[in-house]
Design a protein around this motif. Structure first.
Motif, PDB file in Angstrom:
ATOM      1  N   ASP A   1       0.805  -1.219   0.000  1.00  0.00           N
ATOM      2  CA  ASP A   1       0.000   0.000   0.000  1.00  0.00           C
ATOM      3  C   ASP A   1       0.839   1.270   0.000  1.00  0.00           C
ATOM      4  OD1 ASP A   1       0.562   0.636   2.898  1.00  0.00           O
ATOM      5  OD2 ASP A   1      -0.585  -1.201   3.181  1.00  0.00           O
ATOM      6  N   THR A   2       2.158   1.138   0.213  1.00  0.00           N
ATOM      7  CA  THR A   2       3.034   2.307   0.291  1.00  0.00           C
ATOM      8  C   THR A   2       4.337   1.997  -0.423  1.00  0.00           C
ATOM      9  OG1 THR A   2       2.118   2.797   2.485  1.00  0.00           O
ATOM     10  CG2 THR A   2       4.127   3.964   1.851  1.00  0.00           C
ATOM     11  N   LEU A   3       4.771   2.918  -1.270  1.00  0.00           N
ATOM     12  CA  LEU A   3       6.047   2.781  -1.982  1.00  0.00           C
ATOM     13  C   LEU A   3       6.892   4.013  -1.689  1.00  0.00           C
ATOM     14  CD1 LEU A   3       7.929   1.433  -4.098  1.00  0.00           C
ATOM     15  CD2 LEU A   3       6.621   2.642  -5.871  1.00  0.00           C
ATOM     16  N   VAL A   4       8.098   3.789  -1.174  1.00  0.00           N
ATOM     17  CA  VAL A   4       9.054   4.871  -0.944  1.00  0.00           C
ATOM     18  C   VAL A   4      10.193   4.692  -1.948  1.00  0.00           C
ATOM     19  CG1 VAL A   4      10.648   5.959   0.686  1.00  0.00           C
ATOM     20  CG2 VAL A   4       8.469   5.020   1.502  1.00  0.00           C
ATOM     21  N   LEU A   5      10.442   5.720  -2.743  1.00  0.00           N
ATOM     22  CA  LEU A   5      11.503   5.692  -3.744  1.00  0.00           C
ATOM     23  C   LEU A   5      12.676   6.519  -3.236  1.00  0.00           C
ATOM     24  CD1 LEU A   5       9.274   6.166  -6.908  1.00  0.00           C
ATOM     25  CD2 LEU A   5      10.293   4.034  -6.080  1.00  0.00           C
TER      26      LEU A   5
ATOM     27  N   ILE B   1       8.331  15.696   2.944  1.00  0.00           N
ATOM     28  CA  ILE B   1       8.269  14.324   3.458  1.00  0.00           C
ATOM     29  C   ILE B   1       9.458  13.969   4.343  1.00  0.00           C
ATOM     30  CG2 ILE B   1       6.807  13.416   1.634  1.00  0.00           C
ATOM     31  CD1 ILE B   1       9.243  12.422   0.183  1.00  0.00           C
ATOM     32  N   ASP B   2      10.511  14.789   4.375  1.00  0.00           N
ATOM     33  CA  ASP B   2      11.650  14.508   5.242  1.00  0.00           C
ATOM     34  C   ASP B   2      11.189  14.559   6.698  1.00  0.00           C
ATOM     35  OD1 ASP B   2      14.098  14.111   6.377  1.00  0.00           O
ATOM     36  OD2 ASP B   2      14.960  16.032   5.756  1.00  0.00           O
ATOM     37  N   GLY B   3      11.386  13.452   7.422  1.00  0.00           N
ATOM     38  CA  GLY B   3      10.958  13.363   8.807  1.00  0.00           C
ATOM     39  C   GLY B   3       9.523  12.898   8.987  1.00  0.00           C
ATOM     40  N   LEU B   4       8.847  12.581   7.889  1.00  0.00           N
ATOM     41  CA  LEU B   4       7.452  12.139   7.972  1.00  0.00           C
ATOM     42  C   LEU B   4       7.376  10.717   8.518  1.00  0.00           C
ATOM     43  CD1 LEU B   4       4.464  12.807   7.217  1.00  0.00           C
ATOM     44  CD2 LEU B   4       4.929  11.714   5.015  1.00  0.00           C
ATOM     45  N   GLU B   5       6.542  10.511   9.526  1.00  0.00           N
ATOM     46  CA  GLU B   5       6.334   9.174  10.084  1.00  0.00           C
ATOM     47  C   GLU B   5       5.254   8.461   9.278  1.00  0.00           C
ATOM     48  OE1 GLU B   5       6.282   7.672  14.531  1.00  0.00           O
ATOM     49  OE2 GLU B   5       4.244   8.260  13.948  1.00  0.00           O
TER      50      GLU B   5
ATOM     51  N   ALA C   1       4.441   5.142   9.801  1.00  0.00           N
ATOM     52  CA  ALA C   1       3.797   4.242  10.764  1.00  0.00           C
ATOM     53  C   ALA C   1       4.646   4.315  12.026  1.00  0.00           C
ATOM     54  CB  ALA C   1       3.751   2.813  10.216  1.00  0.00           C
ATOM     55  N   PRO C   2       4.112   3.878  13.161  1.00  0.00           N
ATOM     56  CA  PRO C   2       4.945   3.905  14.370  1.00  0.00           C
ATOM     57  C   PRO C   2       6.276   3.195  14.149  1.00  0.00           C
ATOM     58  CG  PRO C   2       2.673   3.462  14.958  1.00  0.00           C
ATOM     59  CD  PRO C   2       2.737   3.439  13.449  1.00  0.00           C
ATOM     60  N   GLY C   3       7.371   3.927  14.348  1.00  0.00           N
ATOM     61  CA  GLY C   3       8.699   3.342  14.176  1.00  0.00           C
ATOM     62  C   GLY C   3       9.239   3.377  12.772  1.00  0.00           C
ATOM     63  N   VAL C   4       8.539   4.008  11.832  1.00  0.00           N
ATOM     64  CA  VAL C   4       8.994   4.070  10.435  1.00  0.00           C
ATOM     65  C   VAL C   4       8.940   5.521   9.965  1.00  0.00           C
ATOM     66  CG1 VAL C   4       8.698   3.218   8.083  1.00  0.00           C
ATOM     67  CG2 VAL C   4       8.065   1.764  10.024  1.00  0.00           C
ATOM     68  N   THR C   5      10.102   6.105   9.680  1.00  0.00           N
ATOM     69  CA  THR C   5      10.191   7.527   9.362  1.00  0.00           C
ATOM     70  C   THR C   5      11.040   7.748   8.114  1.00  0.00           C
ATOM     71  OG1 THR C   5      10.104   8.025  11.735  1.00  0.00           O
ATOM     72  CG2 THR C   5      10.827   9.797  10.273  1.00  0.00           C
ATOM     73  N   ILE C   6      10.552   8.585   7.208  1.00  0.00           N
ATOM     74  CA  ILE C   6      11.337   8.972   6.043  1.00  0.00           C
ATOM     75  C   ILE C   6      12.466   9.900   6.495  1.00  0.00           C
ATOM     76  CG2 ILE C   6      11.292  10.286   3.888  1.00  0.00           C
ATOM     77  CD1 ILE C   6       8.456   9.277   3.452  1.00  0.00           C
ATOM     78  N   THR C   7      13.672   9.635   5.980  1.00  0.00           N
ATOM     79  CA  THR C   7      14.864  10.355   6.411  1.00  0.00           C
ATOM     80  C   THR C   7      15.602  10.910   5.188  1.00  0.00           C
ATOM     81  OG1 THR C   7      15.093   8.844   8.292  1.00  0.00           O
ATOM     82  CG2 THR C   7      17.033  10.152   7.696  1.00  0.00           C
ATOM     83  N   GLY C   8      15.785  12.214   5.144  1.00  0.00           N
ATOM     84  CA  GLY C   8      16.522  12.818   4.043  1.00  0.00           C
ATOM     85  C   GLY C   8      17.990  12.439   4.073  1.00  0.00           C
ATOM     86  N   LEU C   9      18.511  11.969   2.932  1.00  0.00           N
ATOM     87  CA  LEU C   9      19.920  11.603   2.804  1.00  0.00           C
ATOM     88  C   LEU C   9      20.482  12.187   1.510  1.00  0.00           C
ATOM     89  CD1 LEU C   9      19.774   7.815   3.865  1.00  0.00           C
ATOM     90  CD2 LEU C   9      20.581   9.744   5.248  1.00  0.00           C
ATOM     91  N   PRO C  10      20.468  13.509   1.369  1.00  0.00           N
ATOM     92  CA  PRO C  10      20.886  14.119   0.102  1.00  0.00           C
ATOM     93  C   PRO C  10      22.380  13.967  -0.155  1.00  0.00           C
ATOM     94  CG  PRO C  10      20.607  15.792   1.795  1.00  0.00           C
ATOM     95  CD  PRO C  10      20.123  14.501   2.400  1.00  0.00           C
ATOM     96  N   GLY C  11      22.729  14.117  -1.409  1.00  0.00           N
ATOM     97  CA  GLY C  11      24.138  14.060  -1.799  1.00  0.00           C
ATOM     98  C   GLY C  11      24.332  13.229  -3.047  1.00  0.00           C
ATOM     99  N   HIS C  12      23.956  11.957  -2.981  1.00  0.00           N
ATOM    100  CA  HIS C  12      24.018  11.136  -4.199  1.00  0.00           C
ATOM    101  C   HIS C  12      23.173  11.797  -5.278  1.00  0.00           C
ATOM    102  CE1 HIS C  12      24.219   7.649  -6.792  1.00  0.00           C
ATOM    103  NE2 HIS C  12      22.907   7.552  -6.796  1.00  0.00           N
ATOM    104  N   THR C  13      21.959  12.202  -4.910  1.00  0.00           N
ATOM    105  CA  THR C  13      21.134  13.121  -5.692  1.00  0.00           C
ATOM    106  C   THR C  13      20.596  14.161  -4.728  1.00  0.00           C
ATOM    107  OG1 THR C  13      19.083  11.867  -5.387  1.00  0.00           O
ATOM    108  CG2 THR C  13      20.431  11.282  -7.296  1.00  0.00           C
ATOM    109  N   ALA C  14      20.013  15.219  -5.267  1.00  0.00           N
ATOM    110  CA  ALA C  14      19.537  16.310  -4.415  1.00  0.00           C
ATOM    111  C   ALA C  14      18.436  15.852  -3.460  1.00  0.00           C
ATOM    112  CB  ALA C  14      19.043  17.462  -5.280  1.00  0.00           C
TER     113      ALA C  14
END
Length: 239
Positions: free
Chosen positions: A67-71, A124-128, A130-143
């Motif tokens: 139901d959720t896809l993170v690219l 979306i950086d820092g968006l939770e 689900a409990p215990g699952v958070t999107i984390t910004g890791l820029p550098g390889h791409t913006a």
């Protein structure tokens, strides 16, 4: 009653393969199971589509069960199979939606893949998710490179895409390729200090011990070349 801790399950392992004809482009594809969401992190390119279907089936799942896809970013080897998940909520950093002109690994037709997706709007950086699952910004390889921080029962897992493509990259403190070297190094340092386990873009998952790569979670599995050369190899004998 609290939810049980999320679980990370590798569907397809990543490989750092190249040839004199170019990169093979086999990225890690990971499933995060929670009581509230079934999250896929990256989805691979079209050459691995059948392998992705088989990997989901081994878990008793089909594409519509996701139901959720993170690219993690927009390079072809991470996003081409996204068209299988038009029913899912899709998270992609806004900076990744329009590839840079001339980018050899995010050509102009990449936008056509995103056009059919239910892309989440806004920051979306820092968006939770689900409990215990958070999107984390890791820029550098791409913006707009993204990771996923997952608080599992065994510690903090970080799914990194190509921000940390391999244990070698983490040990060296730099990504294989980067649009911004300074940002890429900062993202690797974030992973080094935050994660107990890294699920990288093009390597097997590994632990972090004293700030360095520790042990791999899975044994090495070499790819087997199955297709014969159509001009020189004899066809297999009838069974």
């Amino acid at each position: 009653m609290t939810d049980p801790a999320p679980v990370v399950e590798p569907l397809l392992l990543g490989y750092g393969l190249s040839s004199d004809q170019g990169s093979i482009g086999f990225c890690g594809v990971y499933l995060v199971q929670t009581p509230r969401r079934r999250i896929l992190f990256d989805c691979g390119h079209a050459g691995r589509r059948r392998a992705l279907h088989r990997a989901l089936a081994r878990h008793g799942l089909g594409v519509r069960d996701v139901d959720t896809l993170v690219l993690s970013h927009a390079h072809y080897d991470h996003v081409q199979n996204a068209d299988l998940f038009t029913h899912a909520e899709v998270f992609l950093h806004p900076a990744e939606r329009e590839p840079e002109p001339g980018d050899p690994v995010a050509p102009p037709w990449t936008e056509a893949i995103f056009a059919g997706l239910a892309l989440h709007e806004g920051s979306i950086d820092g968006l939770e998710l689900a409990p215990g699952v958070t999107i984390t910004g890791l820029p550098g390889h791409t913006a707009g490179s993204l990771g996923l921080t997952v608080e599992t029962a065994d510690g903090t897992a970080l799914l990194t895409g190509d921000a940390v493509p391999s244990s070698r990259a983490l040990r060296a403190g730099r990504a294989t390729t980067a649009a911004n070297d300074e940002a890429a190094a900062a993202s690797i340092e974030l992973v080094r200090t935050r994660a107990d386990v890294v699920y990288p873009g093009h390597d097997r998952p590994f632990t972090i011990e004293a700030g360095l790569p520790g042990r791999y979670l899975f044994p090495r599995v070499d790819l087997e070349v199955l297709a014969p050369d159509p001009l020189t190899d004899d066809p297999p004998a009838p069974s």
